[in-house]
Design an enzyme around this catalytic site. Structure first.
Site, PDB file in Angstrom:
ATOM      1  N   ASP A 155       0.815  -1.223   0.000  1.00  0.00           N
ATOM      2  CA  ASP A 155       0.000   0.000   0.000  1.00  0.00           C
ATOM      3  C   ASP A 155       0.850   1.276   0.000  1.00  0.00           C
ATOM      4  O   ASP A 155       0.328   2.355  -0.276  1.00  0.00           O
ATOM      5  CB  ASP A 155      -0.924   0.023   1.227  1.00  0.00           C
ATOM      6  CG  ASP A 155      -1.969  -1.073   1.176  1.00  0.00           C
ATOM      7  OD1 ASP A 155      -2.119  -1.700   0.111  1.00  0.00           O
ATOM      8  OD2 ASP A 155      -2.632  -1.308   2.199  1.00  0.00           O
ATOM      9  N   HIS A 202      -6.735   0.363   1.200  1.00  0.00           N
ATOM     10  CA  HIS A 202      -7.940   0.743   1.935  1.00  0.00           C
ATOM     11  C   HIS A 202      -7.974   2.222   2.281  1.00  0.00           C
ATOM     12  O   HIS A 202      -9.003   2.868   2.178  1.00  0.00           O
ATOM     13  CB  HIS A 202      -8.043  -0.068   3.233  1.00  0.00           C
ATOM     14  CG  HIS A 202      -8.794  -1.338   3.047  1.00  0.00           C
ATOM     15  ND1 HIS A 202     -10.093  -1.346   2.599  1.00  0.00           N
ATOM     16  CD2 HIS A 202      -8.448  -2.627   3.224  1.00  0.00           C
ATOM     17  CE1 HIS A 202     -10.509  -2.590   2.506  1.00  0.00           C
ATOM     18  NE2 HIS A 202      -9.524  -3.391   2.876  1.00  0.00           N
TER      19      HIS A 202
HETATM   20  O1  F6P Z   1      -1.022  -5.377   3.043  1.00  0.00           O
HETATM   21  C1  F6P Z   1      -1.991  -4.396   2.827  1.00  0.00           C
HETATM   22  C2  F6P Z   1      -3.176  -5.013   2.198  1.00  0.00           C
HETATM   23  O2  F6P Z   1      -2.685  -5.605   1.053  1.00  0.00           O
HETATM   24  C3  F6P Z   1      -4.331  -4.086   1.854  1.00  0.00           C
HETATM   25  O3  F6P Z   1      -4.214  -3.380   0.672  1.00  0.00           O
HETATM   26  C4  F6P Z   1      -5.473  -5.039   1.844  1.00  0.00           C
HETATM   27  O4  F6P Z   1      -6.680  -4.414   1.969  1.00  0.00           O
HETATM   28  C5  F6P Z   1      -5.151  -5.904   2.999  1.00  0.00           C
HETATM   29  O5  F6P Z   1      -3.748  -5.988   3.021  1.00  0.00           O
HETATM   30  C6  F6P Z   1      -5.834  -7.217   3.001  1.00  0.00           C
HETATM   31  O6  F6P Z   1      -5.062  -8.213   3.587  1.00  0.00           O
HETATM   32  P1  F6P Z   1      -5.580  -9.444   4.450  1.00  0.00           P
HETATM   33  O7  F6P Z   1      -6.814  -9.964   3.815  1.00  0.00           O
HETATM   34  O8  F6P Z   1      -4.431 -10.377   4.404  1.00  0.00           O
HETATM   35  O9  F6P Z   1      -5.814  -8.935   5.817  1.00  0.00           O
END
Ligand code: F6P
Length: 373
Positions: free
Chosen positions: A135, A179
């Site tokens: 991110d 996010h």
């Molecule tokens: O590492 C950040 C990220 O990739 C965000 O962009 C994403 O929304 C989130 O992790 C989702 O990751 P997880 O489903 O593993 O918690």
């Protein structure tokens, strides 16, 4: 007596983690004669004392490998889920640290990890962190490793979606991770020539997007690519969120805090499926068929790019150097082609969002991309 250091990876995985582990570990072994211990699955493995030997043999052949050889988790020291209950595991973590006579603990992670690391530093542990996340939203570093690789994957996806959107005269709405910050959607959108780019920093009005797509159709291009960040919000949703966040910030009693938290959860639930809703709205408003592509975890997987390998190696080796000098309580940030130790208190709990006057935003507007505002 050689120094002993521990390493863990925490939060979502990303390409470049193994390159960083290798960078820290190789420099620690070969230059500073340190003993290196890996802890599995983030802070949970540290609490449970689950280790992995990180000797030179274990560090060999991992530079190009995606993910993390240590495994990861989103567990927090102070809020560890154990047997269905939330437990403060700080003492158990300190016990593991002491059991191994660690001189330092290296935490590789994103925003959440920086907060957890600060907490452990405040308990008296020698903590040092590296900034990783696709991110790219960690405060006080130029860039985070993982971002460049993910940006390349998302850009290639947009390239591929272009030809199919063009052939079928469709709108393709492509959801890109991020996010709270729009670095990936914006970067990939500009690099891939998306017609519309929507990021959390710029709340959108769906009418503006529909008008831009209709205008393209009138000009002889009856297809469009809409690159939307996971966390992009409409103006009305953004206004509602602002009210909830203000309420949360002001909440002083336990009941107020609970209510604000519940309101936020409800808002987030309502926001899920936003990309699908947007695609449907655009189809209705423009008369063009629309399709959704959610890039999801493909953005986080696989081999790190050359830029991420370089960055992770640069930060990892600088980390070993700082440990050798006895510098702790910092994140090793990237500054130009160099590095800088930044106190954890100046990183944790803050986020690097896209500034509205950023060059990528200016460039997007100047090539005629619609940002939805
Ligand atoms: O590492 C950040 C990220 O990739 C965000 O962009 C994403 O929304 C989130 O992790 C989702 O990751 P997880 O489903 O593993 O918690």
């Amino acid at each position: 007596m050689p120094k002993s250091i521990g390493i863990l990876t925490s939060g979502g995985d990303c390409p470049g983690l193994n390159a960083a582990i290798r960078g820290v570990g190789k420099a620690a072994h070969s230059k500073f004669n340190m003993r290196v211990i890996g802890f599995r699955d983030g802070f949970r493995g540290l609490m449970e004392n689950r280790t992995m030997t990180l000797d030179p043999a274990a560090l060999s052949g991992i530079l190009t490998v995606g993910g993390t050889i240590l495994g990861t988790s989103r567990d927090k020291p102070q809020k560890m889920q154990i047997g269905g209950k939330e437990i403060d595991a700080t003492d158990a973590i300190i016990a593991t640290y002491e059991k191994h006579h660690l001189d330092a603990l290296v935490c590789l992670g994103g925003g959440g990890t920086q907060k957890n690391a600060l907490h452990l530093k405040q308990q008296g542990l020698n903590i040092i962190t590296l900034p990783k996340t696709i991110d790219n939203d960690i405060f006080n570093t130029d860039v985070c490793f993982g971002f460049d690789t993910a940006l390349g994957i998302a850009t290639e996806a947009i390239d591929r979606l272009h030809s199919t959107a063009h052939s079928h005269h469709r709108i393709v709405v492509v959801e890109i991770m991020g996010h709270r910050a729009g670095w990936m959607a914006l970067g990939a959108g500009v690099a891939g020539g998306a017609d519309v780019i929507l990021i959390p920093e710029i709340p959108y009005r769906v009418e503006k997007i529909a008008e831009a797509i209709r205008e393209r159709s009138r000009g002889g291009s009856p297809f469009s690519i809409v690159a939307v960040a996971e966390g992009a919000v409409s103006k009305s949703d953004a206004d509602a969120l602002q009210v909830i966040e203000q309420r949360k910030a002001k909440a002083s009693s336990k009941t107020d805090k609970k209510q604000a938290k519940a309101a936020l959860a409800k808002w987030e639930q309502g926001h899920s499926g936003n990309t699908w809703r947007l695609a449907k709205q655009l189809e209705e408003m423009t008369g063009l068929e629309s399709r959704v592509t959610i890039l999801g975890y493909v953005q986080r997987g696989g081999t790190p790019s050359a830029a991420d390998r370089l960055l992770a190696t640069r930060l990892g080796t600088a980390c070993a150097d700082l440990i050798n000098d006895g510098v702790f309580g910092v994140m090793v940030a990237s500054r130009g082609q160099g590095t800088a130790p930044v106190p954890l208190g100046q990183v944790a709990g803050r986020r690097k969002t896209v500034p509205l006057d950023h060059g990528w935003i200016k460039a997007a507007r100047l090539v005629g991309t619609t940002l939805g505002d």
